[in-house]
Every structure is written in structure tokens, then in C-alpha cells.
Design a protein around this motif. Structure first.
Motif, short mmCIF file in Angstrom:
data_model
loop_
_atom_site.label_atom_id
_atom_site.label_comp_id
_atom_site.label_asym_id
_atom_site.label_seq_id
_atom_site.Cartn_x
_atom_site.Cartn_y
_atom_site.Cartn_z
N GLY A 289 0.79 -1.23 0.00
CA GLY A 289 0.00 0.00 0.00
C GLY A 289 0.82 1.28 0.00
N MET A 290 2.13 1.18 0.09
CA MET A 290 2.98 2.36 0.09
C MET A 290 2.91 3.02 -1.28
N LYS A 291 2.81 4.33 -1.30
CA LYS A 291 2.73 5.10 -2.55
C LYS A 291 4.11 5.64 -2.91
N TYR A 292 4.52 5.39 -4.13
CA TYR A 292 5.82 5.85 -4.63
C TYR A 292 5.55 6.84 -5.74
N ASN A 293 6.17 8.00 -5.66
CA ASN A 293 5.90 9.08 -6.61
C ASN A 293 7.21 9.56 -7.25
N GLN A 294 7.23 9.56 -8.57
CA GLN A 294 8.37 10.11 -9.31
C GLN A 294 8.03 11.57 -9.60
N ALA A 295 8.35 12.46 -8.65
CA ALA A 295 7.98 13.87 -8.75
C ALA A 295 8.64 14.53 -9.96
N THR A 296 9.90 14.23 -10.20
CA THR A 296 10.63 14.69 -11.39
C THR A 296 11.46 13.50 -11.86
N PRO A 297 12.08 13.59 -13.03
CA PRO A 297 12.90 12.46 -13.46
C PRO A 297 14.03 12.11 -12.48
N HIS B 146 5.17 5.07 7.57
CA HIS B 146 4.24 5.36 8.66
C HIS B 146 4.63 6.58 9.48
N LYS B 147 5.87 7.09 9.33
CA LYS B 147 6.31 8.23 10.13
C LYS B 147 6.60 9.49 9.34
N GLN B 148 7.15 9.35 8.14
CA GLN B 148 7.65 10.54 7.44
C GLN B 148 7.63 10.35 5.93
N VAL B 149 7.98 11.44 5.24
CA VAL B 149 8.07 11.42 3.79
C VAL B 149 9.55 11.44 3.42
N TRP B 150 9.95 10.44 2.62
CA TRP B 150 11.33 10.30 2.17
C TRP B 150 11.45 10.80 0.74
N GLY B 151 12.61 11.34 0.41
CA GLY B 151 12.89 11.75 -0.96
C GLY B 151 14.30 11.36 -1.35
N LEU B 152 14.48 11.01 -2.62
CA LEU B 152 15.80 10.71 -3.15
C LEU B 152 16.06 11.63 -4.32
N ASN B 153 17.17 12.36 -4.26
CA ASN B 153 17.60 13.23 -5.34
C ASN B 153 18.76 12.51 -6.04
N PHE B 154 18.47 11.93 -7.20
CA PHE B 154 19.44 11.10 -7.91
C PHE B 154 20.42 11.96 -8.70
N GLY B 155 21.64 11.46 -8.82
CA GLY B 155 22.67 12.15 -9.60
C GLY B 155 22.52 11.94 -11.09
N SER B 156 21.80 10.89 -11.48
CA SER B 156 21.61 10.61 -12.91
C SER B 156 20.22 10.03 -13.15
N LYS B 157 19.74 10.21 -14.38
CA LYS B 157 18.45 9.63 -14.75
C LYS B 157 18.52 8.11 -14.78
N GLU B 158 19.69 7.57 -15.10
CA GLU B 158 19.86 6.11 -15.12
C GLU B 158 19.66 5.53 -13.72
N ASP B 159 20.27 6.17 -12.70
CA ASP B 159 20.07 5.71 -11.32
C ASP B 159 18.61 5.84 -10.91
N ALA B 160 17.99 6.95 -11.30
CA ALA B 160 16.57 7.16 -10.95
C ALA B 160 15.70 6.09 -11.58
N PHE C 121 14.02 13.22 -9.00
CA PHE C 121 13.61 13.29 -7.60
C PHE C 121 12.37 12.44 -7.39
N HIS C 122 12.49 11.42 -6.53
CA HIS C 122 11.38 10.52 -6.24
C HIS C 122 11.10 10.56 -4.74
N GLN C 123 9.85 10.27 -4.37
CA GLN C 123 9.47 10.36 -2.96
C GLN C 123 8.45 9.29 -2.60
N TRP C 124 8.35 8.98 -1.31
CA TRP C 124 7.34 8.07 -0.78
C TRP C 124 7.17 8.35 0.70
N ARG C 125 6.07 7.85 1.25
CA ARG C 125 5.74 8.06 2.67
C ARG C 125 5.71 6.71 3.36
#
Length: 182
Positions: A69-77, A85-99, A79-83
């Protein structure tokens, strides 16, 4: 068999701060690149995201289970984020390939944990231990509510013993006769 890494990327791990309404680096105050991995435990069929800073101390900045049930969102190519039970996490990738690699692996993990369990032949009938565990709470319930009738069936038993044309009544199957009503 234990956990193994099924994906490894480089990204800056961020947390969303509700008070300031902005993204802040996870871990220490400085923004730095982390090695972020998705681990899979095949025996438990679980996944988690683990990130360690690439600095000398290798501080763990994220250790987050991937749950149904966890929601995963690709906000930009990049930067991706998900929530969780406690917080919202984000990953800022160095490359589109890693993302892309991370997104594909995360999607696979979410699909796997969200898929209905497939019952194999060994799971079709309950073990003696499972039957005893089912009876124990029912026996305890009759001590608390002695005026209630003893019902020796539970939803778990129904899950294991579902057969077409068979109706369970007080734990015993009742097979309808032709032309009869239940």
C-alpha cells in the motif's frame, strides 16, 4: 537465506519537514551523496531501502521497509518520494539512469508485496499447531462470555477449508443434499 541487494544507486537522501514545509537532508545537517540499496529477503518476501553516506563514517541515513500500500511518486525524473508510517522520504538522484533503475526496482518490490499470496498445496490444510492456536482463543472467549455458545470455527479455518458446495456450520462441513435448502 538472508537479504541480498537487488539495486544500488547514488542519491541524496532527504526528509520532508512538516514544520518548515521543506526538504532537509537525512542524517547529519550536511547534504551528501549516499549509496542507496534495495534489499530483498526471499524467505520472508520482504524488501527495504537502506542508505549509507559515502563519507568515511558511512552513517545510515535511511532504513525503511517497503510495505503493502505504500505510494511511490516520481515527482521529477531525478527526484522521487514516498511516505512510510512516520515521514516522507525523498531521493535526489545524480543521474536519470540511477533514478530509472531505482524506480523500476521499487515498482517491482511494491508489486511483489502487494500481490495476493499464492497458496501452495502445503498451505491448503491447517497443521495441528494452527488448529490448536485457533481453538485456544475460542476457549478463552467462552471463559469471558460463558453464556455464549461455543463456536469451533474461525475465519482462518474457513480460509483453509473452502470447498465448492460445502457449507461450514459450527466447524463441521455440512454438504447440502439435492433439493435441500440451508
Amino acid at each position: 537465506m538472508g537479504e541480498s541487494s537487488i539495486c544500488q544507486v547514488r542519491a541524496t537522501v532527504m526528509l520532508y519537514d512538516d514544520n518548515s514545509k521543506r526538504w532537509v537532508p537525512a542524517g547529519s545537517d550536511s547534504t551528501s551523496i549516499s549509496r542507496v540499496q534495495i534489499y530483498h529477503n526471499p524467505s520472508a518476501n520482504t524488501f527495504r531501502v537502506v542508505g549509507r553516506k559515502l563519507q568515511a563514517d558511512q552513517q545510515v541515513v535511511i532504513n525503511c521497509p517497503i510495505i503493502k500500500g505504500m505510494k511511490y511518486n516520481q515527482a521529477t525524473p531525478n527526484f522521487h518520494q514516498w511516505r512510510d508510517h512516520k515521514q516522507v522520504w525523498g531521493l535526489n538522484f545524480g543521474s536519470k539512469e540511477d533514478a530509472t533503475l531505482f524506480a523500476n526496482t521499487m515498482t517491482h518490490a511494491l508489486d511483489t508485496v502487494s500481490a495476493p499470496a499464492v497458496a501452495g498445496p502445503a498451505q491448503n490444510s491447517p497443521t495441528a499447531q494452527q488448529l490448536e492456536q485457533q481453538r485456544r482463543p475460542l476457549q478463552e472467549d467462552t471463559k469471558v462470555f460463558p453464556s455464549q455458545p461455543k463456536v469451533m470455527i474461525s475465519w482462518l479455518a474457513c480460509m483453509f477449508w473452502v470447498c465448492p458446495g460445502v457449507v461450514f456450520y459450527f466447524g463441521m462441513p455440512k454438504i447440502p443434499q439435492l433439493g435441500s435448502t440451508l
